[in-house]
Design a protein around this motif. Structure first.
Motif, PDB file in Angstrom:
ATOM      1  N   ARG A   1       0.653  -1.416   0.111  1.00 27.60           N
ATOM      2  CA  ARG A   1       0.035   0.065   0.004  1.00 27.60           C
ATOM      3  C   ARG A   1       1.025   1.135   0.108  1.00 27.60           C
ATOM      4  NH1 ARG A   1      -5.840  -0.654   2.673  1.00 27.60           N
ATOM      5  NH2 ARG A   1      -6.125  -2.663   2.157  1.00 27.60           N
ATOM      6  N   ARG A   2       1.775   1.223   0.749  1.00 22.25           N
ATOM      7  CA  ARG A   2       2.753   2.349   0.761  1.00 22.25           C
ATOM      8  C   ARG A   2       3.593   2.458  -0.513  1.00 22.25           C
ATOM      9  NH1 ARG A   2       4.505   0.425   5.812  1.00 22.25           N
ATOM     10  NH2 ARG A   2       6.383  -0.819   4.554  1.00 22.25           N
ATOM     11  N   ASP A   3       3.698   1.402  -1.194  1.00 20.73           N
ATOM     12  CA  ASP A   3       4.345   1.504  -2.574  1.00 20.73           C
ATOM     13  C   ASP A   3       3.416   2.156  -3.518  1.00 20.73           C
ATOM     14  OD1 ASP A   3       6.881   0.586  -1.576  1.00 20.73           O
ATOM     15  OD2 ASP A   3       6.384  -1.452  -2.578  1.00 20.73           O
ATOM     16  N   LEU A   4       2.135   1.607  -3.360  1.00 22.47           N
ATOM     17  CA  LEU A   4       1.158   2.167  -4.387  1.00 22.47           C
ATOM     18  C   LEU A   4       0.961   3.638  -4.134  1.00 22.47           C
ATOM     19  CD1 LEU A   4      -1.547  -0.806  -4.183  1.00 22.47           C
ATOM     20  CD2 LEU A   4      -0.137   0.028  -6.107  1.00 22.47           C
ATOM     21  N   HIS A   5       0.733   4.131  -3.027  1.00 21.61           N
ATOM     22  CA  HIS A   5       0.712   5.731  -2.633  1.00 21.61           C
ATOM     23  C   HIS A   5       1.895   6.640  -3.123  1.00 21.61           C
ATOM     24  CE1 HIS A   5      -3.075   5.624  -0.264  1.00 21.61           C
ATOM     25  NE2 HIS A   5      -2.885   4.519   0.413  1.00 21.61           N
ATOM     26  N   ALA A   6       2.943   5.827  -3.124  1.00 21.33           N
ATOM     27  CA  ALA A   6       4.284   6.538  -3.520  1.00 21.33           C
ATOM     28  C   ALA A   6       3.790   6.541  -5.071  1.00 21.33           C
ATOM     29  CB  ALA A   6       5.420   5.882  -2.924  1.00 21.33           C
ATOM     30  N   ALA A   7       3.683   5.637  -5.702  1.00 23.43           N
ATOM     31  CA  ALA A   7       3.684   5.628  -7.080  1.00 23.43           C
ATOM     32  C   ALA A   7       2.389   6.714  -7.490  1.00 23.43           C
ATOM     33  CB  ALA A   7       3.225   4.222  -7.435  1.00 23.43           C
ATOM     34  N   ALA A   8       1.201   6.539  -6.861  1.00 22.49           N
ATOM     35  CA  ALA A   8       0.191   7.542  -7.204  1.00 22.49           C
ATOM     36  C   ALA A   8       0.717   9.076  -6.997  1.00 22.49           C
ATOM     37  CB  ALA A   8      -0.812   7.296  -6.360  1.00 22.49           C
ATOM     38  N   ASP A   9       1.363   9.168  -5.839  1.00 25.75           N
ATOM     39  CA  ASP A   9       1.969  10.854  -5.666  1.00 25.75           C
ATOM     40  C   ASP A   9       2.957  11.165  -6.674  1.00 25.75           C
ATOM     41  OD1 ASP A   9       0.180  10.939  -3.399  1.00 25.75           O
ATOM     42  OD2 ASP A   9       1.863  10.393  -1.939  1.00 25.75           O
ATOM     43  N   SER A  10       3.727   9.904  -7.079  1.00 24.01           N
ATOM     44  CA  SER A  10       4.741  10.408  -8.321  1.00 24.01           C
ATOM     45  C   SER A  10       4.022  10.702  -9.481  1.00 24.01           C
ATOM     46  CB  SER A  10       5.513   9.281  -8.357  1.00 24.01           C
ATOM     47  OG  SER A  10       6.529   9.564  -9.292  1.00 24.01           O
ATOM     48  N   LEU A  11       3.063   9.901  -9.765  1.00 22.70           N
ATOM     49  CA  LEU A  11       2.396   9.987 -11.001  1.00 22.70           C
ATOM     50  C   LEU A  11       1.477  11.627 -10.970  1.00 22.70           C
ATOM     51  CD1 LEU A  11       1.394   9.012 -13.860  1.00 22.70           C
ATOM     52  CD2 LEU A  11      -0.295   8.073 -12.768  1.00 22.70           C
ATOM     53  N   HIS A  12       0.929  11.726  -9.929  1.00 18.29           N
ATOM     54  CA  HIS A  12       0.425  12.958  -9.661  1.00 18.29           C
ATOM     55  C   HIS A  12       1.324  14.124 -10.053  1.00 18.29           C
ATOM     56  CE1 HIS A  12      -1.518  16.341  -7.258  1.00 18.29           C
ATOM     57  NE2 HIS A  12      -2.589  16.105  -8.089  1.00 18.29           N
TER      58      HIS A  12
END
Length: 82
Positions: free
Chosen positions: A31-42
């Motif tokens: 979940r942390r990795d997914l949130h980090a990826a979503a933040d990076s994409l944003h």
């Protein structure tokens, strides 16, 4: 229940508990990795949007063209009572 049976049961429960804790830790990391990826994409999309705005202003486009209202606005053309 004999002591040996009790000890075997205690070992089994300890193993199950470790497995559950490992699964929870792995899920938390995922979940942390997914949130980090979503933040990076944003952040990347926001930066690209700003760059596109700059390029648009550079060529004289201040805003995207407004949508033109078609006859009978509020529904598809030729469909009465929509």
């Amino acid at each position: 229940m004999s002591f040996e049976e009790y000890a075997a049961l205690a070992r089994q429960l300890a193993e199950q508990r470790r497995a559950v804790e490992q699964h929870a830790a792995a899920e938390s990391e995922r979940r942390r990795d997914l949130h980090a990826a979503a933040d990076s994409l944003h952040q990347r999309l926001t930066a690209q949007g700003h760059r596109l705005d700059q390029l648009g202003r550079a060529i004289g486009i201040d805003q995207p063209p407004a949508a033109t209202a078609s006859p009978g606005a509020g529904g598809p053309p030729g469909v009465a009572g929509y």
